[in-house]
Design a protein around this motif. Structure first.
Motif, PDB file in Angstrom:
ATOM      1  N   MET A   1       0.838  -1.197   0.000  1.00  0.00           N
ATOM      2  CA  MET A   1       0.000   0.000   0.000  1.00  0.00           C
ATOM      3  C   MET A   1       0.891   1.273   0.000  1.00  0.00           C
ATOM      4  O   MET A   1       1.925   1.305   0.650  1.00  0.00           O
ATOM      5  N   ILE A   2       0.433   2.292  -0.764  1.00  0.00           N
ATOM      6  CA  ILE A   2       1.245   3.509  -0.863  1.00  0.00           C
ATOM      7  C   ILE A   2       1.130   4.324   0.424  1.00  0.00           C
ATOM      8  O   ILE A   2       0.029   4.554   0.931  1.00  0.00           O
ATOM      9  N   ASP A   3       2.277   4.732   0.903  1.00  0.00           N
ATOM     10  CA  ASP A   3       2.261   5.531   2.129  1.00  0.00           C
ATOM     11  C   ASP A   3       2.179   7.017   1.740  1.00  0.00           C
ATOM     12  O   ASP A   3       3.178   7.659   1.428  1.00  0.00           O
ATOM     13  N   TYR A   4       0.926   7.531   1.714  1.00  0.00           N
ATOM     14  CA  TYR A   4       0.717   8.918   1.299  1.00  0.00           C
ATOM     15  C   TYR A   4       1.385   9.899   2.258  1.00  0.00           C
ATOM     16  O   TYR A   4       1.796  10.980   1.872  1.00  0.00           O
ATOM     17  N   HIS A   5       1.471   9.490   3.536  1.00  0.00           N
ATOM     18  CA  HIS A   5       2.063  10.390   4.526  1.00  0.00           C
ATOM     19  C   HIS A   5       3.524  10.698   4.200  1.00  0.00           C
ATOM     20  O   HIS A   5       3.979  11.821   4.409  1.00  0.00           O
ATOM     21  N   TYR A   6       4.198   9.661   3.656  1.00  0.00           N
ATOM     22  CA  TYR A   6       5.599   9.866   3.294  1.00  0.00           C
ATOM     23  C   TYR A   6       5.710  10.999   2.253  1.00  0.00           C
ATOM     24  O   TYR A   6       6.531  11.909   2.390  1.00  0.00           O
ATOM     25  N   PHE A   7       4.832  10.933   1.228  1.00  0.00           N
ATOM     26  CA  PHE A   7       4.877  11.949   0.167  1.00  0.00           C
ATOM     27  C   PHE A   7       4.483  13.325   0.710  1.00  0.00           C
ATOM     28  O   PHE A   7       5.078  14.343   0.352  1.00  0.00           O
ATOM     29  N   LEU A   8       3.458  13.327   1.580  1.00  0.00           N
ATOM     30  CA  LEU A   8       3.022  14.610   2.131  1.00  0.00           C
ATOM     31  C   LEU A   8       4.118  15.235   2.993  1.00  0.00           C
ATOM     32  O   LEU A   8       4.398  16.438   2.891  1.00  0.00           O
TER      33      LEU A   8
END
Lengths: 368, 482
Positions: A1-8
């Motif tokens: 699953m993509i960790d959106y928090h990392y990108f944010l």
């Protein structure tokens, strides 16, 4: 699953400039994607439109041709014709189909003459197409107004002329042009009366078009051009001069001479010289010769070129005065005419001169 | 220098690059918007035009087509036939054989029944002397043809000879191997005749790439996309330049260049400014700048017009060697012209020419390859010193790449909505694939050519025109296959 928090988190710690770069990347990615999709759809639509247009063209052309050949002798509309009118009336509610039908009628109107042409005209009126064309004149869009006038011109709808006449000085050039073409196409030389009220310029392109249309009329009786020759609108004067030249209006000779002497516009003067020569008004030659030194370079060249064939032996002195003129064309024409009028004289002319152009021309004419 | 100062200087350097990039992108966006508006307006206006009336009119102005030819014997007969097939009435064709060492002249004499005539030239512009002389046809079918055989002096010199020979009011200067559509002259003359408040001094037309198109008897029969990606990439480049760039500059009355392949000029003004400059390889741009400067100095209202219709089709380089040679010459031409007319730049006396057109060409055309090269070198140094934040660098690369894609697709859109020349199924896909690849298969070579052009300009002054090997449009492969 993509960790959106990392990108944010990554995004939030970026400097402002980089944040904007990433926003740009996202926006451009969406734009590129949408453009590719739209491009695909556009190409499909264009291809489909071409196909549909061709199908509708065939369909309506067949319908119109059937109307034209359906009992042409009878003044009353036949059942078949009524049914065709009904079909066309229902089709013209759709702008796309309307444009196709009008284009077919326009084409046929141009290709066919005589009774058939009148029948096309009747069909145009019967189907109510004329009403939508008339209503276009009230539009705020120049493109719509121009389209309306063009249609009314093609179908010779004369009753709208007072409204069209008001548009000859319209702020949009195309509307002006279409209204002028309407008046000339439908009323011939009478239609030229709009020139009296024309305050906007009539370009060379417009003038050529109007003159070409005028030449198609069998009745070539032209109205009085003197008032146009005196117009304060220089382009109207220029147009009138072209009328004088094409229709050989010798009667305005005096007006032309006045124009040559008094008109302040160089272009008008040049055109006047050309018309005077075209009408072979020999006395004009003397008038121009008298004023030769006051003329501009272009006017002088025009005079020599235009009057080349009208010079005679009486002009020998004038020609000799100009064989060393600073303008090549004038030198060349003077010497050429001298050769025609008095070859021995030309052969006797000295070939040596500080004016190298003169030397070159004399040598050329003496040996060729 | 202390480290803090060095850091500040580097930061300034970074921001200069950023400002330059943003300025380029903004200018492209603005020009595209203006172009789109102008093209729509042109298409609307043009839908009312009836060109047939100007064709038959006895008062339509006279035009001379001047076509210089140098060693074009392979296709010269067909090319001349194409030029003679214009639908315009009042025109003639002047072929200037510029000291060809092949049998061009002999072929022309034989094919068109030419005989030598006595003709006194008004040498308003000094040119190389005649060699065999001036020829006209004894066949009335070719009465519009004049062939001039002169000593070799280059393209500009040959065009000047044509200007001296022509007795007409307007001159269309074209490359002899270009395919001119039959209605090209009446479309090009229209702006001259329509103008009432300004004087139109020149009109430029769109040049389209004819590689792989089917041409028969000097007429364009079928439009195809070439198979080579490099040639398609040039088509995209031309679409961007002609449909998005020049249309806008025409609207702003700031056009500085009319392609040497096809342009129509007011002959009087072209002669008054001294004709084409024989000392530059960018004579097509130089004469426009000089004509504009001349009109500005005279304080006369004028315009350089532009026609977006695809009127002239030409052969584009089909290999990198020829492409680099061509672009090298374009670069040198631009540098020479801008240098020669540097007085105009940033000079308010020349209004938009000095304050808008010239600065744009200087910063975004002339300086662009140098700025790009400086950026590449700087980036390489940073890489070597391991100073690169790769995630930052990647973001900038992706943004620049996406902008290039956007701009090119908008150009294709513009083409589809206006002239829709590439109709065949599959061509849209080919154009899109090439759009994606173009920054890798064309741009690096153009950059290389521009850099070499700069080096040649400063360190190899003797370099003149490169060699363009013509394969010929008339016998295109597709046509033979068909």
């Amino acid at each position: 699953m993509i960790d959106y928090h990392y990108f944010l988190n990554y995004y939030y710690q970026l400097p402002v400039v980089l944040k904007w770069v990433w926003i740009t990347i996202i926006v451009l990615s969406i734009v590129v994607f949408l453009l590719i999709v739209f491009l695909k759809l556009l190409r499909l639509k264009l291809r489909r439109n071409e196909k549909i247009t061709s199908e509708y063209q065939d369909k309506y052309e067949a319908l119109i041709v059937a109307y034209l050949y359906s009992d042409i002798e009878n003044e009353e509309a036949t059942e078949e014709q009524k049914s065709i009118i009904k079909k066309i009336k229902s089709s013209i509610k759709d702008d796309f189909k309307r444009d196709i039908i009008v284009a077919i009628l326009m084409r046929l109107r141009n290709e066919i003459s005589g009774e058939m042409a009148d029948t096309i005209q009747d069909l145009y009126l019967e189907t109510g197409l004329v009403n939508s064309a008339k209503s276009k004149l009230k539009s705020d869009e120049w493109y719509v107004v121009s389209k309306g006038i063009r249609e009314l011109t093609q179908f010779h709808v004369k009753e709208i002329h007072t409204e069209v006449e008001k548009l000859v000085n319209h702020k949009n050039r195309e509307v002006r042009k279409q209204s002028q073409l309407y008046l000339i196409n439908l009323f011939g030389f009478e239609g030229l009366n709009f020139l009296e009220n024309l305050t906007t310029p009539l370009s060379e392109w417009d003038q050529i078009q109007l003159l070409e249309i005028l030449q198609r009329f069998s009745n070539q009786k032209i109205s009085d051009v003197t008032k146009w020759l005196a117009s304060s609108n220089d382009t109207v004067v220029s147009f009138a001069l072209k009328l004088v030249k094409i229709y050989n209006l010798y009667g305005v000779k005096e007006k032309l001479l006045i124009l040559f002497k008094n008109h302040p516009n160089k272009e008008v003067k040049i055109e006047t010289i050309q018309v005077l020569s075209n009408l072979q008004i020999v006395e004009a030659k003397e008038v121009i010769k008298e004023n030769f030194e006051t003329l501009s370079k272009e006017e002088q060249i025009t005079f020599f070129k235009a009057f080349e064939d009208l010079f005679d032996i009486e002009d020998k002195d004038f020609l000799l005065q100009n064989i060393q003129h600073k303008i090549f064309d004038i030198k060349f024409i003077s010497l050429k005419i001298l050769k025609r009028l008095d070859t021995p004289l030309l052969l006797k002319l000295p070939t040596a001169s500080s004016d190298l152009e003169y030397t070159k021309i004399v040598k050329f004419l003496q040996t060729h | 220098m202390d480290p803090k100062t060095v850091h500040t200087l580097i930061l300034i350097f970074h921001y200069l690059f950023l400002v330059y990039t943003v300025a380029v992108i903004t200018s492209y966006v603005v020009l595209s918007i203006i172009s789109a508006k102008e093209t729509v307006e042109y298409k609307k206006k043009n839908s009312f035009v009836n060109y047939s009336e100007i064709l038959s009119s006895s008062i339509s102005p006279s035009i001379s087509i001047i076509a210089p030819a140098y060693n074009e014997s392979l296709n010269i007969i067909e090319n001349v036939r194409s030029l003679l097939s214009s639908h315009y009435v009042n025109y003639n064709v002047i072929i200037v054989n510029d000291g060809s060492t092949d049998n061009s002249l002999e072929k022309l004499i034989e094919a068109y029944d030419l005989v030598k005539i006595d003709y006194l030239i008004n040498e308003q512009i000094i040119t190389k002397p005649l060699r065999e002389g001036i020829f006209k046809s004894t066949n009335p079918a070719f009465e519009k043809l004049i062939v001039v055989d002169k000593e070799n002096g280059g393209k500009a010199d040959a065009l000047n000879m044509g200007l001296n020979i022509s007795n007409n009011e307007y001159v269309a200067c074209i490359d002899v191997d270009c395919l001119l559509l039959e209605d090209a002259l009446q479309k090009m003359i229209k702006p001259f005749l329509e103008a009432t408040s300004v004087k139109v001094i020149a009109t430029g037309g769109v040049i389209r790439i004819a590689n792989s198109c089917v041409i028969k008897d000097g007429k364009l029969i079928d439009i195809n996309l070439p198979n080579s990606l490099m040639e398609i990439a040039q088509i995209l480049e031309y679409l961007r330049s002609f449909l998005l760039g020049r249309m806008a500059w025409s609207r702003l009355n700031g056009l500085l260049v009319i392609s040497g392949a096809f342009g129509l000029f007011d002959k009087r003004i072209a002669i008054d400014v001294g004709g084409y400059d024989t000392t530059t390889v960018g004579e097509d741009m130089e004469i426009i700048v000089r004509m504009r400067r001349f009109m500005e100095d005279k304080k006369e209202k004028y315009k350089v017009a532009y026609i977006p219709d695809p009127l002239c089709w030409t052969e584009a380089p089909d290999n990198y060697k020829t492409l680099i040679s061509q672009r090298n010459r374009w670069t040198r031409g631009t540098i020479e012209t801008l240098k020669k007319h540097r007085k105009i730049g940033f000079n308010s006396k020349y209004r938009s020419l000095g304050l808008l057109s010239y600065p744009y060409w200087f910063f975004f055309e002339r300086m662009a390859p140098i700025v790009e090269l400086a950026g590449i070198i700087y980036f390489a140094i940073l890489v070597a010193l391991d100073y690169v934040r790769w995630d930052y660098a990647l973001a900038f690369f992706v943004a620049a790449y996406l902008f290039t894609l956007t701009f090119t697709i908008v150009a294709i859109f513009s083409e589809e909505l206006t002239y829709h020349q590439y109709k065949k199924k599959g061509t849209g896909f080919k154009l899109l694939v090439t759009t994606i690849l173009e920054p890798f298969i064309l741009h690096p070579f153009i950059l290389y050519a521009a850099i070499i052009g700069n080096i040649d300009y400063y360190f190899n002054k003797n370099k003149k025109w490169g060699k363009m090997t013509r394969k010929g449009l008339v016998k295109s492969k597709n046509y033979q296959d068909n």
